[in-house]
Design a protein around this motif. Sequence first.
Motif, PDB file in Angstrom:
ATOM      1  N   LEU A  33       0.827  -1.207   0.000  1.00  0.00           N
ATOM      2  CA  LEU A  33       0.000   0.000   0.000  1.00  0.00           C
ATOM      3  C   LEU A  33       0.862   1.258   0.000  1.00  0.00           C
ATOM      4  O   LEU A  33       0.535   2.241  -0.677  1.00  0.00           O
ATOM      5  CB  LEU A  33      -0.953  -0.006   1.196  1.00  0.00           C
ATOM      6  CG  LEU A  33      -2.034  -1.095   1.181  1.00  0.00           C
ATOM      7  CD1 LEU A  33      -2.799  -1.106   2.488  1.00  0.00           C
ATOM      8  CD2 LEU A  33      -2.964  -0.912  -0.002  1.00  0.00           C
ATOM      9  N   LEU A  34       1.970   1.237   0.737  1.00  0.00           N
ATOM     10  CA  LEU A  34       2.905   2.360   0.752  1.00  0.00           C
ATOM     11  C   LEU A  34       3.436   2.633  -0.646  1.00  0.00           C
ATOM     12  O   LEU A  34       3.474   3.779  -1.102  1.00  0.00           O
ATOM     13  CB  LEU A  34       4.064   2.052   1.710  1.00  0.00           C
ATOM     14  CG  LEU A  34       5.288   2.977   1.643  1.00  0.00           C
ATOM     15  CD1 LEU A  34       4.945   4.358   2.199  1.00  0.00           C
ATOM     16  CD2 LEU A  34       6.459   2.362   2.417  1.00  0.00           C
ATOM     17  N   MET A  35       3.844   1.587  -1.331  1.00  0.00           N
ATOM     18  CA  MET A  35       4.408   1.747  -2.674  1.00  0.00           C
ATOM     19  C   MET A  35       3.374   2.307  -3.655  1.00  0.00           C
ATOM     20  O   MET A  35       3.717   3.002  -4.605  1.00  0.00           O
ATOM     21  CB  MET A  35       4.945   0.418  -3.204  1.00  0.00           C
ATOM     22  CG  MET A  35       6.148  -0.111  -2.462  1.00  0.00           C
ATOM     23  SD  MET A  35       7.608   0.932  -2.658  1.00  0.00           S
ATOM     24  CE  MET A  35       7.660   1.777  -1.093  1.00  0.00           C
ATOM     25  N   LYS A  39       0.223   9.859  -2.518  1.00  0.00           N
ATOM     26  CA  LYS A  39       0.334  11.025  -1.637  1.00  0.00           C
ATOM     27  C   LYS A  39       1.684  11.082  -0.916  1.00  0.00           C
ATOM     28  O   LYS A  39       2.036  12.101  -0.348  1.00  0.00           O
ATOM     29  CB  LYS A  39      -0.798  11.007  -0.602  1.00  0.00           C
ATOM     30  CG  LYS A  39      -2.161  11.174  -1.230  1.00  0.00           C
ATOM     31  CD  LYS A  39      -3.255  11.085  -0.188  1.00  0.00           C
ATOM     32  CE  LYS A  39      -4.592  11.073  -0.883  1.00  0.00           C
ATOM     33  NZ  LYS A  39      -5.474  10.054  -0.369  1.00  0.00           N
ATOM     34  N   ILE A  40       2.412   9.970  -0.937  1.00  0.00           N
ATOM     35  CA  ILE A  40       3.726   9.931  -0.300  1.00  0.00           C
ATOM     36  C   ILE A  40       4.784  10.147  -1.372  1.00  0.00           C
ATOM     37  O   ILE A  40       4.778   9.477  -2.409  1.00  0.00           O
ATOM     38  CB  ILE A  40       3.956   8.589   0.429  1.00  0.00           C
ATOM     39  CG1 ILE A  40       2.907   8.424   1.530  1.00  0.00           C
ATOM     40  CG2 ILE A  40       5.367   8.507   1.003  1.00  0.00           C
ATOM     41  CD1 ILE A  40       2.920   7.085   2.219  1.00  0.00           C
ATOM     42  N   LYS A  48      10.534   4.854   4.577  1.00  0.00           N
ATOM     43  CA  LYS A  48       9.371   4.293   5.265  1.00  0.00           C
ATOM     44  C   LYS A  48       9.360   2.764   5.160  1.00  0.00           C
ATOM     45  O   LYS A  48       9.001   2.071   6.112  1.00  0.00           O
ATOM     46  CB  LYS A  48       8.081   4.886   4.704  1.00  0.00           C
ATOM     47  CG  LYS A  48       7.873   6.344   5.079  1.00  0.00           C
ATOM     48  CD  LYS A  48       6.544   6.853   4.544  1.00  0.00           C
ATOM     49  CE  LYS A  48       6.317   8.312   4.854  1.00  0.00           C
ATOM     50  NZ  LYS A  48       6.241   8.606   6.269  1.00  0.00           N
ATOM     51  N   ALA A  49       9.762   2.246   4.003  1.00  0.00           N
ATOM     52  CA  ALA A  49       9.811   0.792   3.814  1.00  0.00           C
ATOM     53  C   ALA A  49      10.846   0.158   4.741  1.00  0.00           C
ATOM     54  O   ALA A  49      10.577  -0.873   5.367  1.00  0.00           O
ATOM     55  CB  ALA A  49      10.127   0.456   2.361  1.00  0.00           C
ATOM     56  N   ILE A  50      12.013   0.779   4.852  1.00  0.00           N
ATOM     57  CA  ILE A  50      13.061   0.278   5.754  1.00  0.00           C
ATOM     58  C   ILE A  50      12.528   0.264   7.192  1.00  0.00           C
ATOM     59  O   ILE A  50      12.712  -0.713   7.929  1.00  0.00           O
ATOM     60  CB  ILE A  50      14.335   1.151   5.662  1.00  0.00           C
ATOM     61  CG1 ILE A  50      14.941   1.109   4.260  1.00  0.00           C
ATOM     62  CG2 ILE A  50      15.358   0.757   6.720  1.00  0.00           C
ATOM     63  CD1 ILE A  50      15.562  -0.167   3.837  1.00  0.00           C
ATOM     64  N   SER A  51      11.834   1.345   7.579  1.00  0.00           N
ATOM     65  CA  SER A  51      11.276   1.428   8.942  1.00  0.00           C
ATOM     66  C   SER A  51      10.213   0.365   9.196  1.00  0.00           C
ATOM     67  O   SER A  51      10.101  -0.152  10.311  1.00  0.00           O
ATOM     68  CB  SER A  51      10.663   2.805   9.180  1.00  0.00           C
ATOM     69  OG  SER A  51      11.651   3.794   9.122  1.00  0.00           O
ATOM     70  N   ILE A 181       6.404   1.295  -9.837  1.00  0.00           N
ATOM     71  CA  ILE A 181       6.239   0.540  -8.597  1.00  0.00           C
ATOM     72  C   ILE A 181       5.921  -0.914  -8.901  1.00  0.00           C
ATOM     73  O   ILE A 181       6.450  -1.824  -8.266  1.00  0.00           O
ATOM     74  CB  ILE A 181       5.160   1.191  -7.717  1.00  0.00           C
ATOM     75  CG1 ILE A 181       5.699   2.515  -7.169  1.00  0.00           C
ATOM     76  CG2 ILE A 181       4.710   0.269  -6.602  1.00  0.00           C
ATOM     77  CD1 ILE A 181       4.659   3.418  -6.596  1.00  0.00           C
ATOM     78  N   LYS A 182       5.075  -1.139  -9.892  1.00  0.00           N
ATOM     79  CA  LYS A 182       4.747  -2.517 -10.271  1.00  0.00           C
ATOM     80  C   LYS A 182       6.012  -3.262 -10.666  1.00  0.00           C
ATOM     81  O   LYS A 182       6.226  -4.406 -10.258  1.00  0.00           O
ATOM     82  CB  LYS A 182       3.745  -2.525 -11.425  1.00  0.00           C
ATOM     83  CG  LYS A 182       3.392  -3.933 -11.888  1.00  0.00           C
ATOM     84  CD  LYS A 182       2.549  -3.922 -13.129  1.00  0.00           C
ATOM     85  CE  LYS A 182       3.462  -3.823 -14.313  1.00  0.00           C
ATOM     86  NZ  LYS A 182       2.824  -4.015 -15.600  1.00  0.00           N
TER      87      LYS A 182
END
Length: 198
Positions: A33-35, A39-40, A48-51, A181-182
């Motif tokens: 969902l992040l990827m 809005k990000i 954010k992914a690393i976190s 992203i895909k």
Amino acid sequence: MNLLWNGLPNFVDVGGVPYEINTDFRVSVAFELLMQDSKIAPEDKADKAISLYYPRAPHDIQAAGDALINFYRCNRESLQDDGGKGNYKQPYSFQYDDQYIYSAFWQQYGIDLERANMHWWKFRSLFNGLTSDTLFVKIMGWRSAEIDSKAPASERNRLLKLKQLYALPKSTAQDKEAEKIKQILMGNGNLQDLIKPK
């Protein structure tokens, strides 16, 4: 690594050093969902992914990103295969299909995803094993079905209505980033590709 004899990993190799990784399926759902979240800012997604994945962040961010992508892909070259055509379109969304996915797991496996403590690889295996007895798999089939121009008009109209009824929301402004992203999620590219040069 093979699920049948290696078991489920709790660590990933980052530059020759084992790092604990958060294996809960909700983390990988959140990552996907992040990827996909327009809005990000792309440059913020890698951090954010690393976190999300690492309780203790590795120093080598590039290697950490590669390792988490490999973990997300369940140590496979790709989660999906379109026969090498390069036109795979994901027929589901964790954001919009949450109820269908929840009910499919309950119907087929008797698993309550709200209460489940499940490794991402196990979730992904069960997700891939969902059958057409579930509404969710039927919906994915309708979304990805090609409408045959030689089929009877009634069948074409039925399939068109189902495709429209269950279509995922789409914004043309997001198409370029969604394609990038895909490619990353399916195995072509890396997390650092999202970061724009400053």
